[in-house]
Motif scaffolding. Structure first.
Motif, short mmCIF file in Angstrom:
data_model
loop_
_atom_site.label_atom_id
_atom_site.label_comp_id
_atom_site.label_asym_id
_atom_site.label_seq_id
_atom_site.Cartn_x
_atom_site.Cartn_y
_atom_site.Cartn_z
N ALA A 116 3.42 -8.37 -0.44
CA ALA A 116 3.95 -8.43 -1.95
C ALA A 116 4.86 -7.23 -2.54
N PHE A 117 4.28 -5.92 -1.85
CA PHE A 117 4.92 -4.82 -2.30
C PHE A 117 5.89 -4.12 -1.19
N GLY A 118 5.78 -4.72 -0.08
CA GLY A 118 7.07 -4.08 0.98
C GLY A 118 6.45 -2.79 1.44
N LEU A 119 5.15 -2.52 1.59
CA LEU A 119 4.62 -1.40 2.04
C LEU A 119 4.67 -1.17 3.38
N GLY A 120 5.00 0.09 4.08
CA GLY A 120 4.96 0.20 5.54
C GLY A 120 3.47 -0.07 5.99
N LEU A 121 3.30 -0.18 7.15
CA LEU A 121 2.19 -0.54 7.89
C LEU A 121 1.15 0.34 7.42
N GLY A 122 1.18 1.63 7.80
CA GLY A 122 0.36 2.66 7.37
C GLY A 122 -0.08 2.62 5.85
N ALA A 123 0.95 2.45 4.90
CA ALA A 123 0.56 2.58 3.58
C ALA A 123 -0.11 1.20 3.22
N ALA A 124 0.16 0.12 3.76
CA ALA A 124 -0.39 -1.24 3.36
C ALA A 124 -2.08 -1.20 3.89
N ILE A 125 -2.34 -0.42 4.84
CA ILE A 125 -3.86 -0.17 5.45
C ILE A 125 -4.40 0.71 4.37
N LEU A 126 -3.42 1.75 4.02
CA LEU A 126 -4.13 2.66 3.17
C LEU A 126 -4.58 2.12 1.82
N LEU A 127 -3.66 1.28 1.22
CA LEU A 127 -3.89 0.40 -0.07
C LEU A 127 -5.32 -0.39 0.22
#
Length: 414
Positions: A116-127
């Protein structure tokens, strides 16, 4: 910010006055103190645009340390006020929320962050990791009452114990996000060796040793304190609460384990020492007052940050609101119901526990801690701050208005 020092003192005075008069003015209204304080901050930040204030990216270390202190005080307060003894039957709902509901939340928000937000994999896990744990600070109104007061029904106990433990149990996933982001930055593969190192050290070692440190510190202090604490010689509760918090946290961090887990476990272990002693009430009162004062400062500051962001034209897309509502109204409740299915509990208790999972200051701590490591892009960092801030804001208002009504649905006491 120092040039506005005197005005900020006045702002703090208003925040504390809201806390002082709240029980009298809004006793029967579906309004919570966090709702009032964050609203005050939003109005202040929106209209006082020239106020030099904390920037979430540039001042990340300050935000990390302030929120860390607030969470620590909240964790020790949560551990001290739990009357329920350590029993698998009584703690099983808590264990299921930690082992089932929290991973569901991490996975679901990670997927939404990525797509939905186009985050990188690490940032998506962090979210997912920073939003998964419920907040022990803002959840005070739905937690158990003071020690030995009998106000400890199943929903309140489960929500208190969950908030006390999942703040520490979110850390392994925060570290996983950091390791993934670091690997991408250095061009390394996300392989079995990385995941095995994460599992053995960040999951098994740091959780296990954190629990052990908490038990040792809590038991030792309990024996020492109650060996000398009688009706004629009462130790200062302020000194002891701070000593218990810092000794458990400092020792746990020194041996590379999770200090948040150690603090909650230490407080609970201490509570089981002479658990009917009136001194626990004194400790709870000090921790509760300290937590409330610190929470007021952070909530107004958070509101100012939101208000200034709105005034500066920060883009808030429909995806941000949709994902926030989906997380709070669907993902958490569904994950809670799934976890509690099969337990011998009234269906309304399951629903109330599943619905009440407020997000707050703990999320701010984890997010600032991870971003301060320097492995996430500024674009991802801004997206994370925007999404997390809106989730926290929406959570404060949804739970503030619904919690009193939901808790009245519970059928009986334990």
């Amino acid at each position: 910010m120092i040039e506005n020092y005197n005005l900020l003192l006045l702002v703090g005075a208003v925040a504390f006055l809201l806390g002082a008069f709240f029980p009298r003015l809004f006793k029967n209204a579906p309004i919570s103190l966090p709702m009032l304080q964050v609203s005050f901050g939003i109005l202040l930040g929106y209209w006082w645009t020239d106020l030099v204030f904390l920037h979430p990216i540039d001042d990340g270390l300050i935000i990390e340390k302030i929120t860390e202190i607030v969470v620590l005080v909240s964790l020790v307060g949560a551990g001290i006020k739990i009357d329920t003894p350590l029993s698998w039957r009584l703690w099983r709902p808590t264990a299921r929320l930690l082992l089932i509901t929290m991973p569901i939340g991490i996975f679901a928000m990670g997927v939404l962050g990525y797509y939905a937000f186009g985050l990188g994999l690490g940032a998506a896990i962090l979210l997912g990791a920073v939003l998964a744990p419920t907040d022990p600070v803002l959840a005070a109104s739905i937690q158990v009452g003071p020690p030995n007061t009998g106000s400890e029904d199943t929903p309140r106990f489960t929500l208190t114990s969950e908030a006390g433990l999942n703040d520490g149990l979110a850390f392994p996933f925060v570290y996983l996000a950091i390791k993934v982001a670091e690997a991408f930055n250095e061009g390394k593969a996300i392989d079995g060796a990385l995941l095995w190192s994460w599992f053995t050290h960040d999951v098994l070692w740091q959780i296990g040793v954190g629990v052990l440190v908490g038990v040792i510190v809590g038991k030792i202090l309990g024996k020492v304190v109650f060996a000398y604490n009688d009706e004629n010689t009462t130790m200062s509760q302020g000194y002891l609460v701070i000593a218990l918090t810092l000794s458990a946290y400092g020792l746990a961090e020194l041996v590379e384990s999770y200090g948040f887990i150690a603090v909650f476990v230490a407080a609970f272990a201490f509570r089981r020492s002479e658990h009917e002693h009136s001194y626990h009430q004194d400790l709870h009162d000090f921790a509760d007052q300290s937590e409330g004062l610190l929470m007021s400062v952070v909530l107004v500051a958070f509101g100012i940050f939101i208000g200034q962001g709105l005034a500066s034209g920060v883009e808030l897309t429909w995806r941000v609101y949709l994902v926030s509502l989906a997380f709070l109204l669907l993902i958490r409740p569904i994950g809670g119901v799934v976890a509690l299915t099969g337990l011998n509990m009234h269906h309304t208790e399951k629903y109330v526990i599943s619905a009440l999972g407020i997000r707050g200051i703990g999320t701010l701590y984890y997010l600032s801690y991870a971003l301060n490591q320097g492995y996430f892009s500024e674009e991802d960092a801004i997206k994370l701050w925007v999404v997390c801030s809106i989730v926290i804001l929406v959570s404060i208002f949804i739970h503030g208005m619904s919690a009193p009504w939901l808790l009245k649905m519970t059928p009986d006491k334990k």
